[in-house]
Each structure stands twice: as structure tokens, then as C-alpha cells.
Design an enzyme around this catalytic site. Structure first.
Site: not given
Length: 373
Positions: A266-267, A270
Site C-alpha cells: 500500500h505505502e 503512494h
């Protein structure tokens, strides 16, 4: 933006006697106090494109660069933190979610539109590459007692490759990862509070340019699983670029519900330029990607489905890696997200000389095609 935990952690259940011990838990390494400001580190190096260096844990323990000794690190699969569990976990054990302070940094609602405009200008009619290989430096932080197991770090790296290759669901994004290096760093302050110490930690450890992912594995607040910078921030503050995740979110970690390594997936999404699927709620431009339906609020837990932006007729993307569901619910990126990551790579992550050459080459191809039509 930080990914948050929305469930009671296993670590706190253990502290209050509400859950059995985590499988694979082992005694921590004995600590040895370093001198003031000391950082003990060992760096693994391997040939490009290898899944992971072959250095053994036993060799690492015996390295003169490591300021402590003990059992091989591979036994530290589920080592618990050493803080007072009763004081830190009482609200969670009672089933309540604690309030938390502001996240280190987060995008603004207008940033999606801004980035879309910059992408259009930066690509200048060119195309993103079909494949991107991301060099990765892994920094494993420790206080000398607690840290991520080497086996868990290896499993995390494999999970990244599989998730971005579409092996859990969704599409092959065209993004893969190459280990550039990994090191173990002993600094108790950085390990226990990488948010407050972010600038100092990253200035000391960060490797490479805009194209190099620096992944820091430390220990965060119990409701912040990880946080990341965005590629369009790099120009203004390159020294803080990178991703920080809690070691307990790695595959097999002790954060129940968040123990498959998807926090890093997920990170890093980003870091590669993706916003949350719930960015801007139901309002345009949402997250700026056509094939991720809008949603009014983050997903919690692991629902079969939800629809928070009726009457658009599309269910929320609860299985998307860029939502906030538990790891068991996450499994996919979309084709639009895959294309966006590669577009962001060209505009924000490719070093300037290479970027210019790529645009010149693309321009040459376009001119050649026009001469033959």
C-alpha cells in the site's frame, strides 16, 4: 499517507491475556549498549536482479560491524516489543480505537488535479514504459533487542514482487523490484519513533536518487502501520523520500489482520504515485484514475461489498491495495493504477538526463512514423 490499523492488535491481546502466544515467538537478542550516537550497521550486497543476497544470519551475527551477539536473527519471527503493554494497550483491549495525532504528511484534496495537469505536461504526448524496475534499499532498524526477522524481510520483498505482478489478483502492473542493498541499523531512537526522527534517520541512511526506493522497517504507533512520501514531493524535499513500515506488518507479523505484508504494498503504491481510492470522497476527480470507483470513506475490516457513492452504481473498490481494508481483503491493482504508476515514474522518478533521452527517443519514433504515413 499513513495506513491505519482499525482493529485490536494481537500484541495488545497478548498483553491482557486475551489471546494465545503468537506462533513462532522467540526470545529477543541480548542487548549491548552502544556509545553515544553509535549506529551499528551491516550491509549486504549482491549482484543486480537477485531476489535476496545469500548472506547467512549466522555470518551477520558474527560480523565485526554488529555491536551485539545472540541467536541467529531468523529466530526472531514474533519477538514482542518491550514497552509497558498495560499502559499502551488498555483502550485497545477494551475494544476502543484511540485518538491519534496528525499524520506526518499527507496530500491535499487539490493535489490530484494538480498532479494530473503535471502528468499531461510532463509526458508531452509520449508514453510511459511498459515495464519499470525499481531499485530498493532496505534499512532494518533495531534497538538491539527487537527487530524484524531476516526471513520476514525476505518474505516482504517476495510479497512486493507478487502483488505488483498481479499474482494475488488484479493486473500485472508492469512494476517490479530489484534489491540494491539491505542493512541492519542499530539506533534505539530511530527504531522506536521513526516519525519524530524521520529527517535525521533518512538523511543518514538514504541511498540513491528519485528512482531508488528506500524502505525503512521500524516500530510505529500502534494505529499507524506505515507512511510514505509521494513522487511529486521529491523535487522540494528529496532527503525525506521513502517508505516507513512497522516491522509487525511484515508477512507473519504480530499485527493480526495486517500481517501479510500488504502495508508495504500500500505505502509503496503512494511512493509510486497512487492516491487512496477514497481520495476526495465521491467528488471529482476522486483519485484521478478512471477504473477505481469513488468511495466516500475508507473501508474498514473486510466487507463483502459496500457502496458509499450511490447513485453512481459502482461498488466501492474494497479489494484494492490503495483502500484501508484488512490484508485478507486486499488483493489487486487496476489497469488504470498500473498505467498511472508508470506515468508517474517517467515524470517524477526518472533521473533528468535519462528522462530527457527517453523523451527524445520517443519523439524520434513519432517523427519516423509520421514520415511513413
Amino acid at each position: 499517507m499513513a495506513r491505519r490499523a482499525t482493529a485490536v492488535s494481537l500484541a495488545c491481546l497478548l498483553a491482557t491475556g486475551l489471546a494465545p502466544p503468537h506462533r513462532g515467538e522467540a526470545a529477543p537478542l541480548p542487548a549491548r549498549t552502544p556509545g553515544p550516537g553509535a549506529v551499528a550497521a551491516v550491509t549486504w550486497a549482491g549482484p543486480p536482479h537477485t531476489p535476496w543476497p545469500g548472506t547467512s544470519d549466522a555470518a551477520l551475527v558474527g560480523s565485526p560491524d554488529v555491536a551485539w551477539t545472540g541467536a541467529p536473527y531468523a529466530t526472531l519471527v514474533g519477538a514482542s516489543d518491550t514497552s509497558d503493554p498495560a499502559a499502551r494497550c488498555a483502550p485497545e483491549a477494551a475494544g476502543r480505537v484511540r485518538d491519534r495525532g496528525p499524520e506526518p504528511r499527507q496530500p491535499q484534496p487539490q493535489d490530484v488535479g494538480r498532479v494530473l495537469a503535471e502528468l499531461g505536461k510532463g509526458l508531452a504526448g509520449g508514453r510511459a514504459p511498459g515495464r519499470v524496475v525499481v531499485p530498493v534499499w532496505v534499512h532494518v532498524l533495531t534497538d538491539g533487542v527487537t527487530r524484524a526477522a531476516t526471513a520476514a524481510v525476505k518474505a516482504q520483498f517476495a510479497t512486493l514482487r507478487d502483488a505488483y505482478a498481479g499474482k494475488f489478483g488484479g493486473v500485472d502492473t508492469g512494476v517490479t523490484f530489484r534489491l540494491a542493498g539491505a542493512r541492519l541499523v542499530r539506533n534505539a531512537e530511530w527504531f522506536a519513533d521513526p516519525t519524530t526522527n524521520e529527517t535525521a534517520m533518512k538523511q543518514a541512511l538514504r541511498k540513491g536518487g528519485p528512482e531508488t526506493l528506500n524502505l525503512y522497517i521500524a516500530q510505529l504507533d500502534r494505529q499507524v502501520l506505515g507512511f510514505s512520501t509521494y513522487p511529486y514531493w521529491y523535487k522540494e524535499n528529496p532527503q525525506i523520500d521513502g517508505v516507513v513500515v512497522d516491522w509487525r506488518t511484515l508477512p507473519g507479523g504480530s499485527f493480526t489482520g495486517y500481517d501479510r505484508g500488504y502495508t508495504a504494498v500500500h505505502e509503496i503504491g503512494h511512493w509510486l504515485g497512487l492516491f487512496h481510492t477514497f481520495e476526495n470522497g465521491c467528488a471529482n476527480p476522486g483519485d484521478g484514475i478512471d477504473d477505481t470507483p469513488p468511495e466516500a470513506s475508507p473501508t474498514e475490516g473486510c466487507p463483502e461489498s459496500k457502496d458509499t457513492c450511490t447513485p453512481d452504481g459502482q461498488p466501492d473498490p474494497v479489494h484494492n491495495f490503495m483502500d484501508y481494508a484488512r490484508d485478507a481483503c486486499m488483493r489487486e491493482f487496476t489497469a488504470g493504477q498500473a498505467a498511472r504508476m508508470r506515468e508517474m515514474w517517467v515524470v517524477y522518478r526518472t533521473p533528468a538526463p535519462t528522462q530527457a533521452a527517453a523523451r527524445t527517443e520517443e519523439g524520434g519514433r513519432l517523427a519516423a512514423r509520421s514520415r511513413h504515413t
